[in-house]
Enzyme design. Structure first.
Site, PDB file in Angstrom:
ATOM      1  N   HIS A  49       0.979  -1.317  -0.440  1.00  0.00           N
ATOM      2  CA  HIS A  49       0.263  -0.111  -0.036  1.00  0.00           C
ATOM      3  C   HIS A  49       1.070   0.906  -0.296  1.00  0.00           C
ATOM      4  O   HIS A  49       2.048   0.715   0.477  1.00  0.00           O
ATOM      5  CB  HIS A  49      -0.844   0.706   1.199  1.00  0.00           C
ATOM      6  CG  HIS A  49      -2.329  -1.017   1.352  1.00  0.00           C
ATOM      7  ND1 HIS A  49      -1.788  -2.617   2.276  1.00  0.00           N
ATOM      8  CD2 HIS A  49      -3.051  -1.376   0.319  1.00  0.00           C
ATOM      9  CE1 HIS A  49      -2.595  -2.615   1.923  1.00  0.00           C
ATOM     10  NE2 HIS A  49      -3.365  -2.364   1.051  1.00  0.00           N
ATOM     11  N   ASP A  52       2.664   1.769   3.212  1.00  0.00           N
ATOM     12  CA  ASP A  52       2.947   0.305   3.543  1.00  0.00           C
ATOM     13  C   ASP A  52       4.960   0.783   3.731  1.00  0.00           C
ATOM     14  O   ASP A  52       5.698   0.264   3.689  1.00  0.00           O
ATOM     15  CB  ASP A  52       2.939  -0.798   3.366  1.00  0.00           C
ATOM     16  CG  ASP A  52       1.434  -1.538   3.533  1.00  0.00           C
ATOM     17  OD1 ASP A  52       1.210  -1.149   4.736  1.00  0.00           O
ATOM     18  OD2 ASP A  52       0.569  -2.667   2.582  1.00  0.00           O
TER      19      ASP A  52
HETATM   20  C1  3MF Z   1      -9.248  -7.238   0.810  1.00  0.00           C
HETATM   21  C2  3MF Z   1      -8.326  -6.762  -0.035  1.00  0.00           C
HETATM   22  C3  3MF Z   1      -7.090  -5.836   0.241  1.00  0.00           C
HETATM   23  C4  3MF Z   1      -6.427  -6.040  -0.989  1.00  0.00           C
HETATM   24  C5  3MF Z   1      -5.186  -4.801  -0.965  1.00  0.00           C
HETATM   25  C6  3MF Z   1      -4.276  -4.402  -1.953  1.00  0.00           C
HETATM   26  C7  3MF Z   1      -6.011  -5.427   2.701  1.00  0.00           C
HETATM   27  O1  3MF Z   1     -10.619  -8.059   0.751  1.00  0.00           O
HETATM   28  O2  3MF Z   1      -7.726  -7.930  -0.900  1.00  0.00           O
HETATM   29  O3  3MF Z   1      -6.125  -6.234   1.495  1.00  0.00           O
HETATM   30  O4  3MF Z   1      -5.493  -6.926  -1.492  1.00  0.00           O
HETATM   31  O5  3MF Z   1      -5.510  -3.911  -0.583  1.00  0.00           O
HETATM   32  O6  3MF Z   1      -4.884  -3.761  -3.027  1.00  0.00           O
END
Ligand code: 3MF
Ligand code: MG
Length: 351
Positions: A49, A52
Site C-alpha cells: 500500500h 506501507d
Molecule cells: C481486501 C483485500 C486487500 C487488497 C489490498 C491490495 C487488504 O479484501 O484483498 O487487502 O488486496 O488492499 O490493494
C-alpha cells in the site's frame, strides 16, 4: 518448470490477529523483520500500500514522501526484492468515510484522486509500474445514498487522472462484491474489465483476481482468471481461500477447496501466466489462534500448496482426459480428477 513463477505477498499478511470483535493478539513484526521473511521463504515480490511504503504519508510534504520511497527502493534492491505494486489505501482516512472516488463530498473525491496520484509517484520512485485499486468503499450501505451511474463515471474519471499523471503506470482493479460495503460498484472481474475499456487508455487498465473475492461473488475463481486471461488483462492474482459466503476469510491457498485451487493453478499454468513478469500473489491471513512465532506459516503453506498443485496439473493424463471428454463421460472424468488429486493408486483406472 514451477521455477518460472515469481511469488509475492503484502506486509499486512503477517499481522497481529485482530478481528472486528477483538483486539490484536500478537506483537507486531517490524517492516524490516517482515522483509527478512520474504527472503527466508523464497518470495521475490513485495505488495505495498502507499502507506506501507511511506508510513503516515498524509503528514509529510511530497518531497519527503518521495525521499522515503527512494530509500525503500534501495533497501529492496539490497535484498533483491521487487515492489510488485502500490495500492492507495483509500479506506482508512477520515476523509474517505463515504468512499473515495465515489464520495458524495467533492472535497473527499479530490482527496482520493490526489492521494492516488501521489501513490503513482511513489510507484515511480520504486521503479514499479503497477497500481492496484481495491475499491473498498466505492459502494453503498443503502442503495439510495449514491447515484450509481455517476459513481461508475467517477471511477472511470479517477482512473483517467492516474493514467494521465503517470504515463507508465498500469492500473489493476481488484474487484470484491462486498465488505466493507454492502454493495460494491465493481463486484466482479467482468465489471472491472468492462470499465477498463471505457478509460482513456484501456491497454493500461487490467485486473487482479482474488480467490476469496470471486467466491464471495458466488463465482468460480479459475473462471474469473480465465475471463481476464482472455482479455490479456490478468496482471496479478491474490491466491487464498474462502469457506463459503461469510466474512472475507483469506484462508491459506487450497485449505477450503483443494479442487478449486487445482483449477486456479491449472488455468494460470496452461495460459503462460507469469511470462510477462506477472507475480503469483498471495493474500492470506494467519488464524487469530496462531502464536507469534508461527505468524508466517500460512504463507509457507500457501506457497507449498501452489507447488504441489503445479505437479498435479502437469501430471494429469491429458490423453485420458480427452477420451473422457470425447465419450461425454464427465462422471468418469470427475472420478479421475478426484483420484488424481487424492493420489489414489491406479487413479487412471477410475472409469
Ligand atoms: C481486501 C483485500 C486487500 C487488497 C489490498 C491490495 C487488504 O479484501 O484483498 O487487502 O488486496 O488492499 O490493494
Ligand atoms: Mg487482496
Amino acid at each position: 518448470m514451477a521455477g518460472k513463477f515469481r511469488f509475492s505477498f503484502g506486509p499486512w499478511n503477517i499481522h497481529e490477529g485482530s478481528d472486528p470483535f477483538g483486539p490484536p493478539v500478537r506483537e507486531s513484526f517490524s517492516f524490516e523483520e517482515k522483509l527478512k521473511v520474504y527472503k527466508k521463504l523464497g518470495f521475490q515480490g513485495v505488495q505495498l500500500h502507499d502507506d506501507d511504503a511511506v508510513p503516515n504519508l498524509d503528514r509529510y510534504r511530497v518531497k519527503m514522501v518521495l525521499q522515503v520511497a527512494r530509500e525503500l527502493k534501495k533497501r529492496l534492491d539490497d535484498l533483491e526484492l521487487e515492489a510488485e505494486f502500490i495500492a492507495p489505501r483509500l479506506w482508512e482516512s477520515p476523509r474517505t468515510i463515504d468512499g473515495g472516488y465515489t464520495s458524495n463530498d467533492p472535497k473527499e473525491r479530490r482527496y482520493a484522486i490526489d492521494r492516488s496520484i501521489l501513490a503513482a509517484d511513489i510507484a515511480a520512485a520504486l521503479d514499479c509500474d503497477r497500481m492496484v485499486l481495491w475499491l473498498a468503499r466505492e459502494g453503498t450501505y443503502i442503495r439510495e445514498s449514491k447515484d450509481p451511474v455517476a459513481s461508475v463515471e467517477r471511477i472511470v474519471e479517477a482512473c483517467n487522472r492516474i493514467l494521465q499523471h503517470n504515463k507508465k503506470i498500469r492500473i489493476l482493479i481488484e474487484p470484491k462484491p462486498n465488505e466493507p460495503m454492502d454493495l460494491a460498484y465493481l463486484p466482479t472481474i467482468g465489471h472491472a474489465i468492462a470499465l477498463s475499456y471505457r478509460t482513456a487508455d484501456p491497454g493500461r487498465v487490467g485486473a487482479l483476481v482474488e480467490t476469496a473475492h470471486a467466491l464471495l461473488a458466488g463465482l468460480d475463481p479459475s473462471d474469473e482468471m480465465a475471463y481476464a486471461l482472455y482479455h490479456q488483462k490478468l496482471w496479478s492474482v491474490h491466491l487464498n481461500d474462502q469457506n463459503g459466503l461469510k466474512y472475507d476469510q483469506d484462508k491459506s491457498f487450497g485449505s477450503a477447496n483443494l479442487r478449486m485451487a487445482f483449477n486456479q493453478v491449472r488455468v494460470l499454468d496452461e495460459n503462460n501466466y507469469g511470462r510477462k513478469g506477472e507475480f503469483v500473489g498471495l493474500d492470506v491471513k494467519a488464524m487469530r489462534t496462531q502464536k507469534r512465532e508461527g505468524s508466517a506459516k500460512h504463507l509457507e503453506t500457501s506457497l507449498a500448496m501452489f507447488h504441489f498443485l503445479i505437479e498435479k496439473v502437469r501430471a494429469l493424463d491429458r490423453k485420458l482426459e480427452r477420451q473422457f471428454i470425447e465419450a461425454r463421460d464427465y462422471e468418469g472424468l470427475d472420478a479421475y480428477i478426484l483420484r488424481h488429486l487424492l493420489g489414489v493408486k491406479g487413479a487412471k483406472k477410475g472409469r
